[in-house]
Motif scaffolding. Structure first.
Motif, PDB file in Angstrom:
ATOM      1  N   TRP A  97       0.843  -1.206   0.000  1.00 14.67           N
ATOM      2  CA  TRP A  97       0.000   0.000   0.000  1.00 14.67           C
ATOM      3  C   TRP A  97       0.872   1.248   0.000  1.00 14.67           C
ATOM      4  N   ALA A  98       1.877   1.270   0.866  1.00 15.93           N
ATOM      5  CA  ALA A  98       2.760   2.429   0.938  1.00 15.93           C
ATOM      6  C   ALA A  98       3.514   2.620  -0.373  1.00 15.93           C
ATOM      7  N   ARG A  99       4.008   1.518  -0.937  1.00 15.30           N
ATOM      8  CA  ARG A  99       4.755   1.626  -2.188  1.00 15.30           C
ATOM      9  C   ARG A  99       3.874   2.178  -3.306  1.00 15.30           C
ATOM     10  N   ARG A 100       2.644   1.687  -3.378  1.00 15.95           N
ATOM     11  CA  ARG A 100       1.741   2.166  -4.421  1.00 15.95           C
ATOM     12  C   ARG A 100       1.474   3.659  -4.266  1.00 15.95           C
ATOM     13  N   ASN A 101       1.373   4.131  -3.041  1.00 20.20           N
ATOM     14  CA  ASN A 101       1.110   5.548  -2.829  1.00 20.20           C
ATOM     15  C   ASN A 101       2.322   6.416  -3.128  1.00 20.20           C
ATOM     16  N   PHE A 102       3.506   5.938  -2.826  1.00 15.45           N
ATOM     17  CA  PHE A 102       4.703   6.664  -3.252  1.00 15.45           C
ATOM     18  C   PHE A 102       4.742   6.749  -4.782  1.00 15.45           C
ATOM     19  N   ALA A 103       4.414   5.644  -5.437  1.00 18.47           N
ATOM     20  CA  ALA A 103       4.398   5.620  -6.898  1.00 18.47           C
ATOM     21  C   ALA A 103       3.363   6.598  -7.452  1.00 18.47           C
ATOM     22  N   THR A 104       2.214   6.708  -6.780  1.00 18.48           N
ATOM     23  CA  THR A 104       1.174   7.634  -7.214  1.00 18.48           C
ATOM     24  C   THR A 104       1.666   9.072  -7.165  1.00 18.48           C
ATOM     25  N   LEU A 105       2.383   9.430  -6.108  1.00 19.70           N
ATOM     26  CA  LEU A 105       2.908  10.782  -5.990  1.00 19.70           C
ATOM     27  C   LEU A 105       3.915  11.088  -7.097  1.00 19.70           C
ATOM     28  N   PHE A 106       4.807  10.138  -7.376  1.00 20.07           N
ATOM     29  CA  PHE A 106       5.774  10.338  -8.458  1.00 20.07           C
ATOM     30  C   PHE A 106       5.062  10.466  -9.796  1.00 20.07           C
ATOM     31  N   ALA A 107       4.064   9.615 -10.016  1.00 25.50           N
ATOM     32  CA  ALA A 107       3.344   9.638 -11.287  1.00 25.50           C
ATOM     33  C   ALA A 107       2.579  10.944 -11.455  1.00 25.50           C
ATOM     34  N   PHE A 108       1.989  11.424 -10.383  1.00 30.32           N
ATOM     35  CA  PHE A 108       1.222  12.677 -10.475  1.00 30.32           C
ATOM     36  C   PHE A 108       2.132  13.833 -10.871  1.00 30.32           C
ATOM     37  N   VAL A 109       3.289  13.920 -10.256  1.00 32.06           N
ATOM     38  CA  VAL A 109       4.228  15.001 -10.578  1.00 32.06           C
ATOM     39  C   VAL A 109       4.709  14.886 -12.019  1.00 32.06           C
TER      40      VAL A 109
END
Length: 220
Positions: A97-109
């Motif tokens: 879950w944490a990894r997916r959310n870190f990935a989401t932040l990178f993808a959004f930027v």
């Protein structure tokens, strides 16, 4: 031969108001991100949008009102995109879950490179949009992460608020970091964040539980 009331030869089609608005918002995002509120002109926004200055004024009034609209749009987009991932997949374990959310932040930027500069500019000019966004997201992430920490035998209490704040701060710093040479692979940075945060706190919980306990406070 043109019909009565129709467009004459070569006369451009007047775009629907909704399409004009979308074009202006997109152009304004580019301009404000690149030059800030003070350095951006309505003329530049109109040129980027392929519209007249009058069309921009008709849609948004003036530059300050347009900037406020852009900031609200970016804040809402960021919250909707990021919070949806943070609150979803209740069955997903803590680390994935944490990894997916870190990935989401990178993808959004990566997908919206104008978002952070605009939110930073809003903060500089007196609109605490980024602060507000962080607080709104922290509420979502704190609730979602607390449920997952408990599954590991850890009741974080108010320590969870500190942990979520640290997660966001580290991610923002890494996403915006200027590297000497080519940047590391994005997946490597996401793994680094995941192991450093989740893995680190779990090790801390096992080896030095008093540290978390001192921040956590009394558990009800």
């Amino acid at each position: 031969m043109s019909t009565a009331g129709g467009r004459g030869p070569g006369r451009p089609r007047k775009l629907p108001a909704a399409e004009q608005r979308e074009r202006v918002l997109s152009a304004a995002c580019q301009a404000f991100a690149a030059h800030g509120r003070q350095g951006t002109t309505i003329e530049e926004i109109a040129r980027l949008a392929g519209l007249t200055r009058q069309a921009v004024y008709e849609q948004f009034g003036d530059k300050n009102a347009l900037f406020d609209e852009v900031v609200a749009h970016v804040e809402d987009l960021a919250y909707t995109t990021i919070a949806a991932q943070g609150a979803g997949d209740a069955d997903l374990g803590l680390k994935p879950w944490a990894r997916r959310n870190f990935a989401t932040l990178f993808a959004f930027v990566a997908e919206h490179p104008e978002a952070k500069p605009i939110l930073d500019e809003a903060e500089r000019t007196g609109n605490p949009a980024l602060t507000r966004l962080r607080a709104r997201l922290a509420e979502v992430y704190t609730k979602a992460s607390r449920q997952r920490w408990v599954a590991h035998g850890m009741e974080p209490g108010r320590a969870d608020t500190a942990l979520v704040t640290m997660y966001f701060a580290m991610t923002e710093a890494l996403v915006g970091l200027s590297w000497d040479g080519p940047a590391p692979d994005r997946e490597a940075l996401i793994d680094l964040l995941t192991e450093f945060t989740v893995g680190g706190v779990l090790r801390l919980h096992r080896q030095s539980p008093d540290v978390i306990a001192r921040v956590r406070g009394p558990v009800e």
